[in-house]
Structures are given as C-alpha cells and as structure tokens.
Enzyme design. Structure first.
Site, PDB file in Angstrom:
ATOM      1  N   HIS A 155       0.834  -1.217   0.000  1.00  0.00           N
ATOM      2  CA  HIS A 155       0.000   0.000   0.000  1.00  0.00           C
ATOM      3  C   HIS A 155       0.866   1.263   0.000  1.00  0.00           C
ATOM      4  O   HIS A 155       0.442   2.296   0.494  1.00  0.00           O
ATOM      5  CB  HIS A 155      -0.943   0.033   1.212  1.00  0.00           C
ATOM      6  CG  HIS A 155      -1.670  -1.251   1.459  1.00  0.00           C
ATOM      7  ND1 HIS A 155      -2.913  -1.514   0.934  1.00  0.00           N
ATOM      8  CD2 HIS A 155      -1.310  -2.372   2.145  1.00  0.00           C
ATOM      9  CE1 HIS A 155      -3.303  -2.728   1.306  1.00  0.00           C
ATOM     10  NE2 HIS A 155      -2.345  -3.284   2.029  1.00  0.00           N
ATOM     11  N   SER A 276      13.970  22.111 -15.935  1.00  0.00           N
ATOM     12  CA  SER A 276      12.727  22.856 -16.138  1.00  0.00           C
ATOM     13  C   SER A 276      13.055  24.175 -16.817  1.00  0.00           C
ATOM     14  O   SER A 276      14.112  24.753 -16.571  1.00  0.00           O
ATOM     15  CB  SER A 276      12.066  23.111 -14.783  1.00  0.00           C
ATOM     16  OG  SER A 276      11.223  24.246 -14.857  1.00  0.00           O
ATOM     17  N   LYS A 282      15.267  22.364 -10.793  1.00  0.00           N
ATOM     18  CA  LYS A 282      14.643  21.070 -11.094  1.00  0.00           C
ATOM     19  C   LYS A 282      15.540  20.096 -11.847  1.00  0.00           C
ATOM     20  O   LYS A 282      16.320  20.474 -12.709  1.00  0.00           O
ATOM     21  CB  LYS A 282      13.380  21.299 -11.928  1.00  0.00           C
ATOM     22  CG  LYS A 282      12.271  21.969 -11.148  1.00  0.00           C
ATOM     23  CD  LYS A 282      11.498  20.991 -10.315  1.00  0.00           C
ATOM     24  CE  LYS A 282      10.559  20.255 -11.217  1.00  0.00           C
ATOM     25  NZ  LYS A 282       9.614  19.445 -10.506  1.00  0.00           N
TER      26      LYS A 282
END
Ligand code: ARG
Length: 460
Positions: A155, A276, A282
C-alpha cells in the site's frame, strides 16, 4: 499501369490510391519481401514451374534491388500501392517479361502474411536482446546490493525490511517471464504461410518446405485459409509487448518515486534527466515518465489489432492492412523504451544510507518482534496485539521499537528479554528470511545464480 489493371476500364482516383496504399509504412518490410520472393522463385525453378534460367535471372535481379534499396537508390511509388507490388514493378522494369513470372503460384495475401511474420521474427530477436541486456544490468546491480537494506512496501506504506537486491531481482523474474513469452511467441510465429495462395492454395506442384527451409521457418501452415487469415501471431506479440510495458511502467513509477527528494533512494544520471524551463533547481525523471506514458501506446496497438480482427470473415480482408502500423509502433516503442531505460538504470546512483534510514523508520521490524514473542511461546494473534500496542506507544513517544528500554518492553510482555534487540535488528530481519525466495543474501545469491544460467541459455 497497375499490376491488376486488366479488368478495369478506368484509372483509380488519386484520392483512392492514397487511401488504399500502404507503401508509406510497409516499405519497412522490403528486405523480408525480397528474401521471400527470392526463396519463392528459386523453388519455382527447382520444381520446374518456371525455367531455372528464368528463376536465376529473377533471383539475381531481386538481390540487386535489395542492394539498391539499402543504398537509398530507390524511391517507391504510391500508385503501386504496397511494398509487394512496388518491388514487383521495379523487377519488371529492370528485366522485362521474365520478371512477370515471379508471382506464379502466389498471392499478395500469402506474401504479406509471410513478410509480416519474417519482419516480426526479426523484431522479437532485437527486443529479446534488449531484455537480456536489462537482465544483465539487474544481476549486476543485485550482486552489488545484497546488503543494501531498504523498506519493502505494501500500500506504499513501509512494511518489512528487504534489500535492494531482493527488490531488483523481483523485476528480474518479471522480465525473465517476458523473455520466455517472447520465445513462445516466436515459436508460433515461425510457421511459413506461402503456398496458401489467395485463400485456396494452388494447383502448381510447389514445394512449400523448400521455401520454409531457405527462410529458416520451423514448419509450414497447415490450412491455406488459416495461412492468409491468421494474425494471432501479431496479436500475441502485441500482448507480450504490452506485458513488457506494464513491467517497465511499474519500474519507472518506482524510479520516479525513488528519485524524489521525499524518498531520495536514487539519483538519476544527468545524461538521463531533464531540467525545467522556469524552475532552475529542477531535475526531472523524464525518461522514466516517458516509458510509463508510452505503455499506453503499446496497449493501444493491442486493442487496435484485436478490434480490427474480431469481426472479419475468412480469409483476407483489406482491414488487415491496418495491422502493420499498430505493430510497427508497438515494436518501435518497446525498443526505444528499453534502450533508454537500460542506460538510465545502469547509470543511476544508489543512496544506500537513505534506503537504510527509511527502513529504520516505519516500524518495519514489527512483524519480527511479534515472531520473537511467538518463539517465546506466545500465540501469534496475542503477540500481534501486544506489538500493536507497543507500536502505538512508540508513535506517541516518536521512537522506534528498538529504542524502547528492556523495562518498557517488559511492561507489554514478560516474555521479552535482552536477546530481543539482536532479533529485531534490521540485519536479523533480512538475513533471518533465508527461505527460498526470501531477501537474505544467501537466498538472493541462489536466484542470481539461476538467473545467470538462464541468461547464458538465452544468449545461445
Ligand atoms: N498491402 C496489403 C496488406 O498489407 C497486402 C495484401 C493485399 N492483398 C489484397 N488482396 N489486396 O494487407
């Protein structure tokens, strides 16, 4: 003039020519088409259906055409519709009347079935080679990370400690099954349909096995209707490719997660990352995201093929021309993804301490503490309950289970003694799981060994 113009009084409209033609994409099968024709014409000669002088002349001209195509000397013509008639036209242009004998005892229906099988056979080999490369990288990374402890998840919640080798070897198994599926698919594809004619075979005394042998097919198709109608081999490959993409996509998803600051488990090499246009800080995992995204194209190809085929009466229908672009896109996509994915994986940096720290948090040794109590005589359901309460206590105090003092632990169960700390260490949790298939280094080494043997077998 069209090769089939005899019964027509008018030219086809150019709009229709464009709509009908497949040369724009099926020119990719020029090699297979020529090799198939060469084998066919040799057989015609050897069976005395045409003279051997004619057969030799045609064969020689076909190989010259192949050479010229490879040298970029040939332009195909939309008016000639597809690769099969383009090559036949060029042949007739070059050697005249004799060239018109090539298509004896053959139809484009069995010809295209042959070419497509040959083309996809080659693609399977190329994709298999890339998968073998991926598997070798996984083995190497696993060998280097037998004791790199990380949390295993369910999960997406930290569950139990494993090692990176264990995690990577899970992917090894998936791609191993993918290779085995491709081997199976190849076996069913490797059946020679020429001789099926348009649908009802031929009255010429052809020798189908002779053609099959030259073209390295294992068997010949056993029913002429099936020989020209069957596209299962393409559907089966599209389904194998889709499963490969599912595996690559799940792996990509993990790489994307792992390379985030939140996880920090890995760092992708600059050569396989992007920046980016606005945010200077980024570094994005575009390669993995594209692989995850491109899985959709491959599933789309499988859906296209299933849909094209599902309502078709036997035998050939022109709908089937739609099989090619879907398959070409699927094989190109899978090859492109594997090529980049393999390099991205091979060059990524692994941050072992981040993985270890993550495994230390999240109570990943809770099961082992419960198992410890069981060894001391507590029934598992009771020990589960006791450890649950200990976890709740630790959450409150913001500490790990192993940070509890012995007295604190004994408040929860009198069965706990000083040996508990060794038993619930991450190292003990991992290396105590020595069962076949478990994360202990000795178990992983067994599966690495069997993986190596498998790859050696596949490389033969
Ligand atoms: N271009 C066709 C295809 O890809 C070749 C077979 C054509 N046969 C026919 N009877 N029109 O399916």
């Amino acid at each position: 003039m069209k090769l089939w113009s005899g019964r027509f009084k008018k030219e086809t409209d150019s709009l229709m020519d464009d709509f009908n033609a497949s040369i724009r994409f099926d020119s990719r099968m020029y090699r297979q088409d020529i090799l198939g024709s060469a084998a066919h014409v040799r057989m015609l000669g050897e069976c005395g259906i045409i003279s051997s002088a004619d057969a030799q002349l045609i064969r020689k001209a076909l190989f010259e055409i192949l050479d010229d195509i490879e040298k970029g000397k040939i332009e195909f013509d939309v008016a000639a519709e597809d690769i099969h008639m383009n090559i036949e036209n060029i042949l007739i242009d070059r050697i005249g009347q004799v060239g018109k004998k090539l298509h004896t005892g053959r139809s484009r229906n069995d010809q295209v079935a042959l070419d497509f099988r040959m083309f996809l056979r080659d693609e399977i080999k190329a994709i298999k080679a890339l998968l073998i490369d991926l598997e070798s990288i996984l083995l190497k990374l696993s060998e280097n990370n037998l004791d790199t402890i990380m949390p295993g998840y369910t999960h997406l919640q930290r569950a139990q400690p494993i090692t990176l080798a264990h995690h990577l070897m899970a992917y090894f198994q998936m791609f191993r099954r993918d290779i085995e599926r491709l081997n199976d698919c190849y076996r069913r594809m490797n059946v020679m349909p020429l001789g099926s004619g348009a649908l009802a075979s031929t009255t010429y005394p052809i020798n189908r096995m002779m053609v099959a042998e030259e073209l390295e097919f294992e068997r010949i198709t056993e029913n002429s209707l099936d020989g020209v109608s069957d596209r299962d081999f393409a559907i089966e490959l599209a389904s194998c490719l889709s499963i490969i993409m599912v595996h690559l996509s799940r792996f990509s998803e993990e790489i994307i997660l792992w390379s985030s600051l939140e996880f920090g488990f890995i760092e992708l090499d600059d050569a396989y990352s992007t920046g980016s246009s606005i945010m200077p800080q980024k570094k994005n995992p575009d390669a993995a995201e594209l692989v995850r995204g491109k899985s959709g194209r491959v599933f789309g190809s499988l859906m296209s093929l299933l849909t094209v085929m599902k309502g078709l009466p036997l035998a050939y229908n022109k709908d089937m021309q739609e099989d090619k672009e879907a398959m070409f896109d699927a094989v190109d996509t899978v090859k492109g993804c594997l090529m980049v994915f393999n390099r991205m994986l091979d060059t990524m940096k692994i941050n072992k301490s981040c993985m270890l720290n993550a495994a230390k948090g999240g109570f990943t040794n809770a099961t082992d503490l419960a198992d410890y109590l069981v060894k001391k005589g507590v029934p598992f359901r009771d020990s589960h309950e006791i450890v649950g309460k200990m976890v709740a206590y630790c959450i409150e105090k913001k500490i790990a289970l192993e940070d509890l003092t012995l007295e604190e632990m004994q408040n929860f169960s009198g069965h706990i003694s000083n040996d508990v700390y060794d038993e619930i260490s991450l190292d003990a949790c991992v290396n105590g799981r020595r069962v076949p298939g478990g994360p202990a280094a000795e178990s992983i080494l067994v599966s690495i060994k069997s993986g190596k043997a498998f790859l050696d077998e596949q490389k033969k």
